[in-house]
Enzyme design. Structure first.
Site, mmCIF file in Angstrom:
data_model
loop_
_atom_site.group_PDB
_atom_site.id
_atom_site.type_symbol
_atom_site.label_atom_id
_atom_site.label_comp_id
_atom_site.label_asym_id
_atom_site.label_seq_id
_atom_site.Cartn_x
_atom_site.Cartn_y
_atom_site.Cartn_z
ATOM 1 N N LYS A 22 0.831 -1.213 0.000
ATOM 2 C CA LYS A 22 0.000 0.000 0.000
ATOM 3 C C LYS A 22 0.862 1.258 0.000
ATOM 4 O O LYS A 22 0.656 2.163 -0.808
ATOM 5 C CB LYS A 22 -0.896 0.009 1.239
ATOM 6 C CG LYS A 22 -1.484 1.377 1.549
ATOM 7 C CD LYS A 22 -2.182 1.404 2.886
ATOM 8 C CE LYS A 22 -2.580 2.803 3.300
ATOM 9 N NZ LYS A 22 -1.499 3.599 3.882
ATOM 10 N N CYS A 117 -5.778 8.555 8.231
ATOM 11 C CA CYS A 117 -5.905 8.073 9.603
ATOM 12 C C CYS A 117 -5.492 9.147 10.590
ATOM 13 O O CYS A 117 -4.466 9.815 10.425
ATOM 14 C CB CYS A 117 -5.036 6.836 9.805
ATOM 15 S SG CYS A 117 -5.727 5.388 9.018
ATOM 16 N N ASP A 305 3.026 0.588 12.155
ATOM 17 C CA ASP A 305 1.794 0.102 11.518
ATOM 18 C C ASP A 305 1.437 -1.327 11.928
ATOM 19 O O ASP A 305 0.382 -1.832 11.552
ATOM 20 C CB ASP A 305 1.916 0.179 9.988
ATOM 21 C CG ASP A 305 1.789 1.607 9.482
ATOM 22 O OD1 ASP A 305 1.530 2.513 10.286
ATOM 23 O OD2 ASP A 305 1.959 1.816 8.260
ATOM 24 N N ARG A 397 -9.232 0.491 3.068
ATOM 25 C CA ARG A 397 -8.248 1.453 2.571
ATOM 26 C C ARG A 397 -6.905 0.782 2.299
ATOM 27 O O ARG A 397 -6.162 1.235 1.421
ATOM 28 C CB ARG A 397 -8.015 2.567 3.609
ATOM 29 C CG ARG A 397 -9.155 3.570 3.692
ATOM 30 C CD ARG A 397 -8.728 4.746 4.541
ATOM 31 N NE ARG A 397 -7.332 5.024 4.269
ATOM 32 C CZ ARG A 397 -6.441 5.442 5.157
ATOM 33 N NH1 ARG A 397 -6.813 5.677 6.388
ATOM 34 N NH2 ARG A 397 -5.203 5.652 4.813
HETATM 35 C C1 UD1 Z 1 4.058 6.877 6.692
HETATM 36 C C2 UD1 Z 1 3.133 5.744 6.350
HETATM 37 C C3 UD1 Z 1 2.398 5.262 7.587
HETATM 38 C C4 UD1 Z 1 3.405 4.912 8.676
HETATM 39 C C5 UD1 Z 1 4.407 6.032 8.892
HETATM 40 C C6 UD1 Z 1 5.535 5.623 9.825
HETATM 41 C C7 UD1 Z 1 2.537 6.209 4.079
HETATM 42 C C8 UD1 Z 1 1.506 6.688 3.128
HETATM 43 N N1 UD1 Z 1 2.201 6.217 5.359
HETATM 44 O O1 UD1 Z 1 3.242 7.929 7.207
HETATM 45 O O2 UD1 Z 1 1.629 4.130 7.218
HETATM 46 O O3 UD1 Z 1 2.706 4.693 9.871
HETATM 47 O O4 UD1 Z 1 5.001 6.423 7.650
HETATM 48 O O5 UD1 Z 1 6.196 4.496 9.345
HETATM 49 O O6 UD1 Z 1 3.602 5.782 3.690
HETATM 50 N N2 UD1 Z 1 6.328 14.320 11.205
HETATM 51 C C9 UD1 Z 1 6.452 15.661 11.472
HETATM 52 N N3 UD1 Z 1 6.571 16.527 10.434
HETATM 53 C C10 UD1 Z 1 6.539 16.112 9.137
HETATM 54 C C11 UD1 Z 1 6.399 14.739 8.868
HETATM 55 C C12 UD1 Z 1 6.302 13.875 9.927
HETATM 56 O O7 UD1 Z 1 6.481 16.074 12.638
HETATM 57 O O8 UD1 Z 1 6.640 16.954 8.224
HETATM 58 C C13 UD1 Z 1 6.226 13.368 12.329
HETATM 59 C C14 UD1 Z 1 4.884 12.654 12.354
HETATM 60 O O9 UD1 Z 1 3.912 13.403 13.041
HETATM 61 C C15 UD1 Z 1 5.234 11.361 13.024
HETATM 62 C C16 UD1 Z 1 6.656 11.080 12.533
HETATM 63 O O10 UD1 Z 1 7.163 12.330 12.102
HETATM 64 O O11 UD1 Z 1 5.267 11.535 14.416
HETATM 65 C C17 UD1 Z 1 6.746 10.082 11.395
HETATM 66 O O12 UD1 Z 1 5.882 10.465 10.353
HETATM 67 P P1 UD1 Z 1 6.129 10.028 8.840
HETATM 68 O O13 UD1 Z 1 7.262 9.074 8.756
HETATM 69 O O14 UD1 Z 1 6.178 11.258 8.003
HETATM 70 O O15 UD1 Z 1 4.797 9.251 8.532
HETATM 71 P P2 UD1 Z 1 3.825 9.411 7.332
HETATM 72 O O16 UD1 Z 1 4.575 9.715 6.068
HETATM 73 O O17 UD1 Z 1 2.686 10.289 7.707
#
Ligand code: UD1
Length: 421
Positions: A22, A117, A305, A397
């Site tokens: 996914k 989510c 996840d 999803r």
């Molecule tokens: C992606 C995955 C999700 C998984 C997560 C962590 C996708 C579509 N989703 O989500 O399934 O649970 O990685 O493996 O691939 N953060 C910030 N600022 C930012 C970006 C992130 O503070 O600009 C924080 C987030 O709030 C979180 C952490 O960094 O606490 C990790 O987030 P991130 O790795 O970016 O997760 P997603 O890309 O949202």
């Protein structure tokens, strides 16, 4: 609205094939917008998040066609639209990838703020920091992220945290930028490597994906190409854990065992037998289930996840298990629902103490997000009697044909319309 009905207590037995990942699919579909040729994506999972993104691409003028056996053709050569403000975009988190892709292609993007989510504030400041370093101005107006650049120029970007989304998004914006971009403290998840491989097939020059330093040398144009998405690490892990909790004996096929090492190690700690083949994993559940400590981490650590599904297993462990969620601040919202099945879990901030109970009992529960839904399914498979899980849309999803796959393993699971809605 539909719900799942599960009659628990049957060990899962047999073979299950893992679908395409996914989190790779939801990055690779938008990445195809960077191409001026025809892209064919094989092993695309049949999940709602992919459907939503394809819908968004079509609404923007890309030609998308399912070519059978799980492949998707995307021709975005004639695309001229850089705005995406549709329901299909607002619904899902990964629509943030449209910003990087459109910015790279058109030097401008207007994309509805991502939904998806809800387990914490989930900011995108690191994505924005990266785009700005490449020369874009980025603002938020009326619920839209608006990014513009006269020129995109390669830059040195140090991420404050190894964000999966920011790493991929910056990589996408950088492939058509002038000169070299270096992303430091990059995330290393398998789908980052997958997205980089896809971009390279199209003619990009991305090196170092899978390490914490990614180097992108900008090229003028991306052409078409054919690419096969990797197997889904999280789907595989979900079935592995389901086998363990039911005392089952299953073979998980079309898997990359290397991607599963943190899960394999943790399952072995709980007493399960796991055998690694070339592209298969055999998992046999055992009794008793031992308690274990789990700390979620970026790859190659234990994936956040799979935290809810692992907690489901530990609810039947002997003694106390300690779980620490380090990636998301608020990823225990499912615990209240899981408690309806009779488990004993105490949450304090990022830590959950799971005191094992001898048995779970079926109940009416609600999925609060995608992996929460999967965890409730896992727990229900082991619970005595009937469990009804509402909000199945979350599970749709990210899991292709979960009901069919579990039924083939001998689970008593069915899906039906919810009568009173
Ligand atoms: C992606 C995955 C999700 C998984 C997560 C962590 C996708 C579509 N989703 O989500 O399934 O649970 O990685 O493996 O691939 N953060 C910030 N600022 C930012 C970006 C992130 O503070 O600009 C924080 C987030 O709030 C979180 C952490 O960094 O606490 C990790 O987030 P991130 O790795 O970016 O997760 P997603 O890309 O949202």
């Amino acid at each position: 609205m539909e719900h799942l009905k599960i009659v628990g207590g049957r060990p899962l037995v047999g073979s299950v094939g893992v679908s395409g990942a996914k989190n790779a699919a939801v990055a690779i579909i938008p990445a195809a917008l960077l191409s001026r040729g025809v892209c064919v994506i094989d092993n695309l999972p049949d999940i709602e998040d992919a459907v939503s993104l394809v819908d968004a691409l079509e609404k923007m003028g890309a030609r998308c066609e399912r070519t059978g056996s799980g492949a998707l053709m995307i021709d975005a050569s004639g695309l001229s639209e850089y705005r995406a403000n549709f329901d299909s975009v607002r619904r899902i988190r990964a629509s943030y990838y449209l910003i990087g892709a459109l910015l790279g292609r058109f030097r401008q993007a207007e994309v509805a703020l991502p939904g998806g989510c809800n387990f914490g504030s989930r900011p995108i400041d690191q994505h924005i920091k990266g785009f700005e370093a490449l020369g874009a101005t980025v603002g938020i107006e009326h619920g839209m992220v608006i990014a513009r650049a006269d020129r995109l120029r390669g830059a040195h970007i140090y991420l404050d945290m190894a964000s999966v989304g920011a790493t991929i998004n910056i990589m996408m914006a950088a492939v058509l930028a002038e000169g070299r971009t270096v992303i430091e403290n990059a995330a290393k998840e398998p789908h980052i490597v997958d997205t980089a491989n896809f971009l390279n097939i199209l003619g990009a020059d991305v090196k170092g994906a899978g390490t914490d330093t990614i180097r992108v040398s900008g090229v003028e144009r991306l052409g078409g190409g054919e690419y096969t998405i990797i197997p889904d690490q999280i789907e595989a892990g979900t079935y592995m854990i389901a086998a363990a909790i039911t005392g089952g004996d299953i073979t998980v096929g079309n898997v990359i065992p290397k991607h599963m090492e943190s899960v394999t190690a943790k399952l072995r700690e709980t007493g399960a037998f796991v055998h690694e083949g070339d592209d298969t994993l055999i998992v046999r559940g055992a009794r008793p289930i031992h308690a274990a400590s789990v700390k979620t981490m970026y790859y190659p650590g234990f994936p956040t996840d799979l935290q809810p599904q692992m907690v489901a297993l530990l609810t039947l462990g002997q003694g106390a298990s300690y779980v620490t969620e380090t990636v998301f601040e608020n990823r225990y919202q499912y615990v209240n629902e899981m408690k309806r099945l009779g488990c004993d879990i105490t949450v304090d901030g990022r830590m959950a103490v799971v005191n094992g109970v001898p048995r779970l009992t079926g109940a009416h529960v609600t999925a609060t997000d995608l992996r929460a839904g999967a965890a409730l399914v896992v727990a229900a498979l082991a619970a005595e009697g009937e469990t009804f899980i509402s909000n199945v849309k979350y599970i749709d999803r990210g899991y292709e044909n979960m009901v069919g796959k579990l039924r083939a393993l001998g689970a008593d699971i069915s899906r039906a319309a919810t009568a009173d809605e």
